[in-house]
Design a protein around this motif. Structure first.
Motif, mmCIF file in Angstrom:
data_model
loop_
_atom_site.group_PDB
_atom_site.id
_atom_site.type_symbol
_atom_site.label_atom_id
_atom_site.label_comp_id
_atom_site.label_asym_id
_atom_site.label_seq_id
_atom_site.Cartn_x
_atom_site.Cartn_y
_atom_site.Cartn_z
ATOM 1 N N ALA A 81 0.826 -1.208 0.000
ATOM 2 C CA ALA A 81 0.000 0.000 0.000
ATOM 3 C C ALA A 81 0.858 1.254 0.000
ATOM 4 O O ALA A 81 0.570 2.227 -0.721
ATOM 5 N N SER A 82 1.928 1.242 0.786
ATOM 6 C CA SER A 82 2.811 2.408 0.862
ATOM 7 C C SER A 82 3.536 2.651 -0.457
ATOM 8 O O SER A 82 3.667 3.801 -0.905
ATOM 9 N N ALA A 83 4.011 1.576 -1.103
ATOM 10 C CA ALA A 83 4.721 1.732 -2.368
ATOM 11 C C ALA A 83 3.779 2.214 -3.466
ATOM 12 O O ALA A 83 4.151 3.066 -4.287
ATOM 13 N N LEU A 84 2.563 1.687 -3.491
ATOM 14 C CA LEU A 84 1.593 2.141 -4.494
ATOM 15 C C LEU A 84 1.276 3.621 -4.314
ATOM 16 O O LEU A 84 1.114 4.355 -5.301
ATOM 17 N N LYS A 85 1.215 4.059 -3.073
ATOM 18 C CA LYS A 85 0.958 5.479 -2.811
ATOM 19 C C LYS A 85 2.162 6.333 -3.185
ATOM 20 O O LYS A 85 2.027 7.392 -3.820
ATOM 21 N N ALA A 86 3.362 5.871 -2.815
ATOM 22 C CA ALA A 86 4.573 6.662 -3.066
ATOM 23 C C ALA A 86 4.847 6.829 -4.556
ATOM 24 O O ALA A 86 5.325 7.878 -4.995
ATOM 25 N N TRP A 87 4.549 5.793 -5.337
ATOM 26 C CA TRP A 87 4.894 5.806 -6.765
ATOM 27 C C TRP A 87 3.661 5.922 -7.664
ATOM 28 O O TRP A 87 3.739 5.633 -8.862
ATOM 29 N N ARG A 88 2.547 6.360 -7.105
ATOM 30 C CA ARG A 88 1.302 6.384 -7.883
ATOM 31 C C ARG A 88 1.387 7.272 -9.117
ATOM 32 O O ARG A 88 0.680 7.035 -10.104
ATOM 33 N N ASP A 89 2.240 8.284 -9.086
ATOM 34 C CA ASP A 89 2.369 9.186 -10.233
ATOM 35 C C ASP A 89 3.504 8.801 -11.175
ATOM 36 O O ASP A 89 3.774 9.519 -12.137
ATOM 37 N N ASP A 90 4.160 7.700 -10.901
ATOM 38 C CA ASP A 90 5.230 7.220 -11.769
ATOM 39 C C ASP A 90 4.597 6.567 -12.997
ATOM 40 O O ASP A 90 3.907 5.549 -12.872
ATOM 41 N N PRO A 91 4.818 7.092 -14.187
ATOM 42 C CA PRO A 91 4.184 6.515 -15.372
ATOM 43 C C PRO A 91 4.637 5.095 -15.673
ATOM 44 O O PRO A 91 3.967 4.377 -16.427
ATOM 45 N N ARG A 92 5.753 4.689 -15.083
ATOM 46 C CA ARG A 92 6.250 3.324 -15.332
ATOM 47 C C ARG A 92 5.564 2.281 -14.450
ATOM 48 O O ARG A 92 5.725 1.082 -14.689
ATOM 49 N N LEU A 93 4.827 2.710 -13.436
ATOM 50 C CA LEU A 93 4.044 1.784 -12.622
ATOM 51 C C LEU A 93 2.738 1.500 -13.358
ATOM 52 O O LEU A 93 1.877 2.371 -13.467
ATOM 53 N N VAL A 94 2.588 0.266 -13.878
ATOM 54 C CA VAL A 94 1.460 -0.010 -14.776
ATOM 55 C C VAL A 94 0.454 -1.011 -14.226
ATOM 56 O O VAL A 94 -0.611 -1.191 -14.805
ATOM 57 N N ALA A 95 0.759 -1.671 -13.097
ATOM 58 C CA ALA A 95 -0.160 -2.707 -12.600
ATOM 59 C C ALA A 95 0.199 -3.097 -11.173
ATOM 60 O O ALA A 95 1.277 -2.761 -10.655
ATOM 61 N N VAL A 96 -0.717 -3.827 -10.555
ATOM 62 C CA VAL A 96 -0.449 -4.536 -9.309
ATOM 63 C C VAL A 96 -0.160 -5.980 -9.690
ATOM 64 O O VAL A 96 -0.965 -6.637 -10.350
ATOM 65 N N GLY A 97 1.007 -6.469 -9.320
ATOM 66 C CA GLY A 97 1.354 -7.823 -9.699
ATOM 67 C C GLY A 97 2.822 -8.112 -9.421
ATOM 68 O O GLY A 97 3.604 -7.186 -9.202
#
Length: 281
Positions: free
Chosen positions: A79-95
């Protein structure tokens, strides 16, 4: 260019020559690679590998790693990583998330229950983040579908994604497609004896399939080594550079040209993981 929707480029198997592996991939025409994490310990390594290859990454706890750290701590880290990097365009999925009903040490009652809880919780995080998911499917398609339908029926559907290394039935394949998923095909499709996988690769709708290597795992038939050969030191490491040759197997099965395979599977990947579009524009 080719798009490898699933490769563990951060794996230790690539530590000695990761830059060369990336160079070979680019030289073969693989212009974009998606690197899924498998545990909270690999969140940073997956992201770093994606940055190194100018690709994309996903964050999640793989079912084979659910016992590596306390359940609550792992989910909080995600949850913390998804929040910290939510605006990173390279983050494309949960998996890579999902269920594994094959590995013996996870088939006891406690292991299955833990897998179910972790999978359900990570789906909730994906819904909250508005991200698709990359699913681990091994003898577990019905269980995965059950949770996806539950969220859909509750009015909180998962934003699609990819059923990685799909090896289920045609009925299960169509059920994933109905939920907005694409199905990942890779090295297993190249084996003549993989009759069910090859039948599906040949007959599923055009918009169903994405290509992947799962490197360093699931080597195609030309890299496969027997257990005895591996014990004697033979290597069977898969690489993203193998993707075009894997794609030729799909072309042969469907009676398509390589150009058709490239265009269709790339379009399918962009629908499955929409944030990829900004990375290839």
């Amino acid at each position: 260019m080719w798009l490898d929707t699933h490769c563990h480029l951060d794996a230790p198997e690539f530590d000695a020559d990761r830059a060369d592996v990336i160079s070979r991939a680019l030289a073969s025409g693989v212009g974009l690679m998606v690197v899924p994490a498998v545990s909270s310990a690999t969140f940073h390594t997956s992201r770093d590998a994606a940055l190194q290859c100018h690709g994309a990454y996903a964050l999640g706890i793989h079912p084979l790693y659910v016992r590596q750290e306390p359940e609550e701590a792992a989910l909080q880290a995600l949850a913390s990583a998804l929040k910290a990097w939510r605006d990173d365009p390279r983050l494309v999925a949960v998996g890579e998330i999902g269920l594994d009903h094959f590995v013996p040490e996870l088939q006891d009652e406690a292991g299955k229950a833990l897998q179910e809880r972790m999978y359900a919780a990570q789906l909730e995080l994906a819904v909250a983040a508005g991200l698709p998911v990359i699913l681990h499917v091994r003898r577990s398609a019905d269980g995965l579908l059950k949770h996806l339908r539950r969220l859909r029926d509750a009015g909180r559907p998962v934003a699609g994604g990819i059923a990685h290394a799909f090896n289920g039935s045609e009925q299960q394949a169509l059920a994933f497609l109905a939920l907005g998923f694409k199905l990942g095909f890779g090295g297993a499709m190249t084996f003549d004896r993989a009759l069910q996988i090859r039948r599906l690769a040949a007959s599923l709708p055009d918009d169903a399939i994405v290509l992947e290597t799962d490197a360093p795992d699931i080597p195609p038939h030309w890299l496969y080594q027997t257990a005895q050969a591996r014990a004697e030191g033979a290597r069977s490491r898969n690489e993203p550079a193998e993707l075009p040759r894997i794609a030729q197997s799909l072309a042969d099965l469907r009676g398509w040209s390589l150009a058709q395979v490239q265009a269709q599977t790339t379009a399918n990947a962009l629908r499955a993981l929409p944030r990829l579009a900004a990375l290839i524009a």
